[in-house]
Write an enzyme that holds these catalytic residues in place. Sequence first.
Site, mmCIF file in Angstrom:
data_model
loop_
_atom_site.group_PDB
_atom_site.id
_atom_site.type_symbol
_atom_site.label_atom_id
_atom_site.label_comp_id
_atom_site.label_asym_id
_atom_site.label_seq_id
_atom_site.Cartn_x
_atom_site.Cartn_y
_atom_site.Cartn_z
ATOM 1 N N GLY A 57 0.843 -1.141 -0.009
ATOM 2 C CA GLY A 57 0.076 -0.019 -0.082
ATOM 3 C C GLY A 57 0.970 1.479 -0.205
ATOM 4 O O GLY A 57 1.299 1.835 1.157
ATOM 5 N N THR A 58 1.042 1.727 -1.145
ATOM 6 C CA THR A 58 1.991 2.993 -1.243
ATOM 7 C C THR A 58 2.251 3.237 -2.783
ATOM 8 O O THR A 58 1.773 2.509 -3.479
ATOM 9 C CB THR A 58 3.405 2.532 -0.774
ATOM 10 O OG1 THR A 58 4.206 3.800 -0.588
ATOM 11 C CG2 THR A 58 4.095 1.674 -1.488
ATOM 12 N N THR A 59 2.849 4.462 -2.963
ATOM 13 C CA THR A 59 2.982 4.850 -4.274
ATOM 14 C C THR A 59 4.451 5.535 -4.190
ATOM 15 O O THR A 59 4.566 6.658 -3.437
ATOM 16 C CB THR A 59 1.994 5.949 -5.102
ATOM 17 O OG1 THR A 59 0.655 5.390 -4.541
ATOM 18 C CG2 THR A 59 2.482 5.925 -6.396
ATOM 19 N N LYS A 90 9.108 7.402 3.311
ATOM 20 C CA LYS A 90 9.372 6.426 2.464
ATOM 21 C C LYS A 90 10.567 6.689 1.539
ATOM 22 O O LYS A 90 10.980 5.356 0.990
ATOM 23 C CB LYS A 90 8.185 6.355 1.433
ATOM 24 C CG LYS A 90 7.220 5.756 2.257
ATOM 25 C CD LYS A 90 5.744 5.400 1.454
ATOM 26 C CE LYS A 90 4.446 5.235 2.400
ATOM 27 N NZ LYS A 90 3.334 4.960 1.574
#
Lengths: 275, 232
Positions: A57-59, A90
């Site tokens: 769950g990330t971009t 991140k």
Amino acid sequence: MIDFDPSTFGLAHTYQKEDKDEINTLSMPSAPQVIYRSLNGPTQTNGGNKLNNFKHGTTTLGFVFKEGILLAVDSRASMGSFLSSEQVRKVIEINEYLLGTMAGGAADCQYWLAYLANHCRTYELKNGSKLSVAAASKFLQGILIGYKNSGLSMGCMIAGTDLSGQHLYYIDNDGMRLKGDIFSVGSGSTYAYGVLDNYYRYDLSLDEAVELGVRAIYHATHRDTASGGVVRVYHIHQNGWTKVHDGIDVVDLHYKFAQQKGLVGDGDEAKQRLF
Amino acid sequence: MSYDTALTVFSPDGQLFQVEYAMEAVKRGLCCVGVRGKDAIILGVEKKATSKLQDVKTIKKVYQLDHNLCMTFSGLNADARILANQTRLQCQQYKIYYEDDPSVDYIAKFTSQQQQKFTQRGGARPYGISTLIAGFSNNKPKLFQTDPSGACSEWKATSLGKSAKQVKDFLEKHWREGLHEKDALLLTTKALMDVVESGNKNIELCVIRKNECWFLNENEVEELTKITAQLQ
């Protein structure tokens, strides 16, 4: 772990073990922890439940252009449908010339990128020269291959600068290592690729590249529920890296872009303005 | 009490006798020479047949460690073979870990580390060789020397073994910075020929360039020794 091999009796234990490990193996770098392998096949994280499986769950995205490399990431962390944080960092600053992005399991990424940082520093002190980006990423790949199928979850990009220029690599927990010009990783990557692939050119200026990165992350956070928070942007150039944006709130970006498009959020109002 | 029968015992005046004795073995070994030029390094070594029946051609004393990295030695032949094999493996292992070629600094440090290991544990003796390692680091040619104590140092030109002092004096007089490959080759051959017992069949020469190693064959060595003999 003590090795009770009877053939080592009578010989100094440390001599035998060190000798074997260092000289006679063409193996990948050994990781400091014991590797647990499941007898039932690849270990599944999150119980394999697709709905709650926000493990990616990330971009995050990165691309190479004429001024170096641009990295842009979101900052949301989710545990199932619970939003645990909107302010995660991140992009991990490995050292002054290397950056790593985090996607997948935060713990795995943070630990192994810190381990890589430690290794890079030790190498630099021992040998008087810095590790190249290719070498650092290859080293990380070596570690991850050793842990293949034991449940690690990492999809990270290693970007940095060395004597031969700026380079971008994608490394994941399957032991894949790819060199490339454009990467996007995470659940929102498909949305980011849509924007990125559309507007990417090698000869972007720094401002245009930053704008592109920000836009791509914004669009991903808008459509992907597992991405959000703020956009952080880093630029890698021949003298190292610079943090371009520490955190632009995607909500602010939403209204800014909406205004540019002439959208005011209410279908009827828009119609009224047109006619 | 004698302090020289065990490796892991210092003498009262701070010497490790076994290591000193190993260096003695090196001093009695056949001569080898290394010369660093502008774009290449030359390694030359004396080889001697123990009997007329032995085919001197098959004695190879310059070991190729990688495509542009070579090593030669003075001392015990068998020890050199083992150390060279370990170093060759390490070159390849480095490539698997890091994708890049190892620099000669790294390999020289590794070799000296291997030699040092055997100066600190019981039940094993030191390697009875000093090595000359020639290669490139960041496109610059470098020549390193390691010895049984595990010391590692960089040299412009050096020699090991019997008559090392005589050759070093010669090199000190005639070496200069920025030698072209041909001049370095002539210098190395001349230095060796001064001390090698007889004939040209007893010299092995190798030129290490940025991307390759050139091992001179018998005819080339013969030609070179002829040219060198004419120079004065």
